[in-house]
Motif scaffolding. Structure first.
Motif, mmCIF file in Angstrom:
data_model
loop_
_atom_site.group_PDB
_atom_site.id
_atom_site.type_symbol
_atom_site.label_atom_id
_atom_site.label_comp_id
_atom_site.label_asym_id
_atom_site.label_seq_id
_atom_site.Cartn_x
_atom_site.Cartn_y
_atom_site.Cartn_z
ATOM 1 N N GLN A 1 1.349 15.322 7.925
ATOM 2 C CA GLN A 1 0.843 16.289 6.951
ATOM 3 C C GLN A 1 0.290 15.501 5.788
ATOM 4 O O GLN A 1 0.627 14.326 5.631
ATOM 5 C CB GLN A 1 1.983 17.197 6.470
ATOM 6 N N PHE A 2 -0.515 16.130 4.951
ATOM 7 C CA PHE A 2 -1.132 15.411 3.844
ATOM 8 C C PHE A 2 -0.190 15.433 2.643
ATOM 9 O O PHE A 2 0.103 16.483 2.078
ATOM 10 C CB PHE A 2 -2.482 16.023 3.484
ATOM 11 N N VAL A 3 0.299 14.247 2.267
ATOM 12 C CA VAL A 3 1.263 14.163 1.176
ATOM 13 C C VAL A 3 0.594 13.658 -0.108
ATOM 14 O O VAL A 3 -0.365 12.888 -0.050
ATOM 15 C CB VAL A 3 2.466 13.255 1.532
ATOM 16 N N VAL A 4 1.123 14.113 -1.216
ATOM 17 C CA VAL A 4 0.605 13.689 -2.526
ATOM 18 C C VAL A 4 1.764 13.379 -3.469
ATOM 19 O O VAL A 4 2.906 13.738 -3.209
ATOM 20 C CB VAL A 4 -0.295 14.773 -3.179
ATOM 21 N N GLY A 5 1.416 12.723 -4.579
ATOM 22 C CA GLY A 5 2.399 12.402 -5.602
ATOM 23 C C GLY A 5 2.782 10.938 -5.571
ATOM 24 O O GLY A 5 2.500 10.228 -4.605
ATOM 25 N N ASP B 1 0.834 -1.194 0.000
ATOM 26 C CA ASP B 1 0.000 0.000 0.000
ATOM 27 C C ASP B 1 0.869 1.244 0.000
ATOM 28 O O ASP B 1 2.074 1.174 0.236
ATOM 29 C CB ASP B 1 -0.960 -0.005 1.208
ATOM 30 N N ASP B 2 0.212 2.374 -0.275
ATOM 31 C CA ASP B 2 0.954 3.626 -0.370
ATOM 32 C C ASP B 2 1.374 4.156 0.996
ATOM 33 O O ASP B 2 2.521 4.475 1.216
ATOM 34 C CB ASP B 2 0.149 4.689 -1.153
ATOM 35 N N ILE B 3 0.373 4.220 1.934
ATOM 36 C CA ILE B 3 0.672 4.861 3.214
ATOM 37 C C ILE B 3 -0.156 4.240 4.332
ATOM 38 O O ILE B 3 -1.322 3.915 4.133
ATOM 39 C CB ILE B 3 0.450 6.391 3.110
ATOM 40 N N LEU B 4 0.500 4.071 5.464
ATOM 41 C CA LEU B 4 -0.176 3.558 6.663
ATOM 42 C C LEU B 4 -0.423 4.735 7.601
ATOM 43 O O LEU B 4 0.524 5.359 8.079
ATOM 44 C CB LEU B 4 0.708 2.509 7.344
ATOM 45 N N GLU B 5 -1.724 5.032 7.816
ATOM 46 C CA GLU B 5 -2.050 6.132 8.727
ATOM 47 C C GLU B 5 -2.801 5.557 9.930
ATOM 48 O O GLU B 5 -2.176 5.107 10.882
ATOM 49 C CB GLU B 5 -2.828 7.232 8.016
ATOM 50 N N THR B 6 -4.117 5.501 9.895
ATOM 51 C CA THR B 6 -4.849 4.893 11.015
ATOM 52 C C THR B 6 -4.717 3.372 10.990
ATOM 53 O O THR B 6 -4.914 2.709 11.998
ATOM 54 C CB THR B 6 -6.354 5.234 10.961
ATOM 55 N N GLY B 7 -4.434 2.824 9.808
ATOM 56 C CA GLY B 7 -4.316 1.379 9.654
ATOM 57 C C GLY B 7 -5.636 0.697 9.324
ATOM 58 O O GLY B 7 -5.676 -0.525 9.197
ATOM 59 N N ARG B 8 -6.702 1.481 9.187
ATOM 60 C CA ARG B 8 -8.015 0.875 8.909
ATOM 61 C C ARG B 8 -8.002 0.070 7.613
ATOM 62 O O ARG B 8 -8.435 -1.078 7.575
ATOM 63 C CB ARG B 8 -9.089 1.967 8.798
ATOM 64 N N THR B 9 -7.491 0.694 6.558
ATOM 65 C CA THR B 9 -7.482 0.042 5.252
ATOM 66 C C THR B 9 -6.691 -1.262 5.313
ATOM 67 O O THR B 9 -7.152 -2.317 4.880
ATOM 68 C CB THR B 9 -6.828 0.980 4.196
ATOM 69 N N LEU B 10 -5.487 -1.167 5.891
ATOM 70 C CA LEU B 10 -4.612 -2.332 5.906
ATOM 71 C C LEU B 10 -5.078 -3.412 6.865
ATOM 72 O O LEU B 10 -4.928 -4.597 6.557
ATOM 73 C CB LEU B 10 -3.188 -1.893 6.244
ATOM 74 N N GLY C 1 1.535 8.424 -6.989
ATOM 75 C CA GLY C 1 0.360 7.574 -6.777
ATOM 76 C C GLY C 1 -0.603 8.104 -5.726
ATOM 77 O O GLY C 1 -1.794 7.804 -5.773
ATOM 78 N N LEU C 2 -0.077 8.879 -4.777
ATOM 79 C CA LEU C 2 -0.959 9.396 -3.714
ATOM 80 C C LEU C 2 -1.696 10.638 -4.207
ATOM 81 O O LEU C 2 -1.101 11.500 -4.852
ATOM 82 C CB LEU C 2 -0.162 9.744 -2.454
ATOM 83 N N ASP C 3 -2.970 10.710 -3.857
ATOM 84 C CA ASP C 3 -3.822 11.754 -4.429
ATOM 85 C C ASP C 3 -4.441 12.669 -3.391
ATOM 86 O O ASP C 3 -4.454 12.373 -2.203
ATOM 87 C CB ASP C 3 -4.987 11.100 -5.174
HETATM 88 P P1 5GP Z 1 -5.618 4.462 6.868
HETATM 89 O O1 5GP Z 1 -6.672 3.482 6.525
HETATM 90 O O2 5GP Z 1 -4.311 3.855 7.345
HETATM 91 O O3 5GP Z 1 -6.097 5.568 7.774
HETATM 92 O O4 5GP Z 1 -5.307 5.267 5.577
HETATM 93 C C1 5GP Z 1 -4.650 4.692 4.535
HETATM 94 C C2 5GP Z 1 -5.102 5.320 3.256
HETATM 95 O O5 5GP Z 1 -5.493 6.682 3.451
HETATM 96 C C3 5GP Z 1 -3.977 5.349 2.276
HETATM 97 O O6 5GP Z 1 -3.963 4.184 1.490
HETATM 98 C C4 5GP Z 1 -4.273 6.600 1.489
HETATM 99 O O7 5GP Z 1 -5.158 6.281 0.441
HETATM 100 C C5 5GP Z 1 -4.987 7.511 2.467
HETATM 101 N N1 5GP Z 1 -4.065 8.469 3.114
HETATM 102 C C6 5GP Z 1 -3.699 8.523 4.410
HETATM 103 N N2 5GP Z 1 -2.842 9.534 4.627
HETATM 104 C C7 5GP Z 1 -2.667 10.148 3.441
HETATM 105 C C8 5GP Z 1 -1.878 11.275 3.000
HETATM 106 O O8 5GP Z 1 -1.138 11.955 3.730
HETATM 107 N N3 5GP Z 1 -1.971 11.570 1.666
HETATM 108 C C9 5GP Z 1 -2.759 10.880 0.801
HETATM 109 N N4 5GP Z 1 -2.755 11.279 -0.480
HETATM 110 N N5 5GP Z 1 -3.488 9.813 1.176
HETATM 111 C C10 5GP Z 1 -3.451 9.462 2.483
#
Ligand code: 5GP
Ligand code: MG
Length: 177
Positions: free
Chosen positions: A153-157, A101-110, A159-161
């Motif tokens: 912070q909210f990152v893009v590029g 995956d692109d990014i792990l934030e809360t981890g809900r998706t993963l 693949g990230l949108d």
């Molecule tokens: P989670 O489910 O871990 O909260 O979020 C994961 C998903 O949230 C990522 O796959 C991504 O799509 C989106 N996301 C979380 N943080 C960012 C961020 O800083 N930038 C972007 N573009 N997407 C994010």
């Protein structure tokens, strides 16, 4: 939508490429022969494509499949609801799977994807993310392979949108508020 906004690189193309090859070398070392890469769309498409080529250079012969699942909609905050828009084609039963995956934030998706693939009978299951926001995970899910840590912070590029824009950038940067 993207007019008059310039994104300053946080991770350049070169830095991303070098780190991706390091990750691929570690992954190739970790997995036995069988490896199915499951890329979570859409955010991981560019990283997954480069990681697969890096895995080839590391001597691995992975298969690849895709799943589209999102907890975000079009906003910048996770909605807490997860929907599968596109499911896997492959049967993961007995397979050695690497979720990318692109990014792990809360981890809900993963955590959802991880539980789902485990439930379908995957044998070995690891997670690789390009980016991780430390301290934000609320689900206890951990990535086994992490490219870079990013500030909150909210990152893009790469693949990230944001609202499906900016994915085409060859680098990763912070979207100005
Ligand atoms: P989670 O489910 O871990 O909260 O979020 C994961 C998903 O949230 C990522 O796959 C991504 O799509 C989106 N996301 C979380 N943080 C960012 C961020 O800083 N930038 C972007 N573009 N997407 C994010
Ligand atoms: Mg995503």
């Amino acid at each position: 939508m993207t007019d008059n906004i310039s994104i300053t690189p946080l991770f350049t193309e070169e830095i991303i490429a070098d780190r991706t090859q390091q990750l691929a070398n570690e992954i190739a070392h970790t997995y036995p022969k069988d490896l199915l890469v499951v890329a979570l769309l859409r955010g991981s498409f560019m990283f997954a494509a480069d990681l697969l080529r890096a895995l080839h250079r590391a001597g691995a012969h992975p298969q690849v499949d895709f799943m589209t699942a999102s907890s975000y909609g079009t906003g910048k905050e996770s909605s807490g609801q997860l929907t599968i828009y596109r499911d896997l084609t492959e049967n993961v039963h007995g397979r050695n799977v690497l979720i990318v995956d692109d990014i792990l934030e809360t981890g809900r998706t993963l955590s959802y994807a991880h539980a789902e693939i485990l439930n379908r009978g995957a044998n070995m299951l690891h997670i690789c993310v390009l980016l991780e926001k430390p301290g934000k995970c609320i689900t206890g899910i951990k990535a086994d392979f992490v490219g870079f840590e990013v500030p909150d912070q909210f990152v893009v590029g790469y693949g990230l949108d944001h609202a499906n824009y900016w994915r085409e950038l060859p680098f990763i940067g912070v979207l100005p508020q």
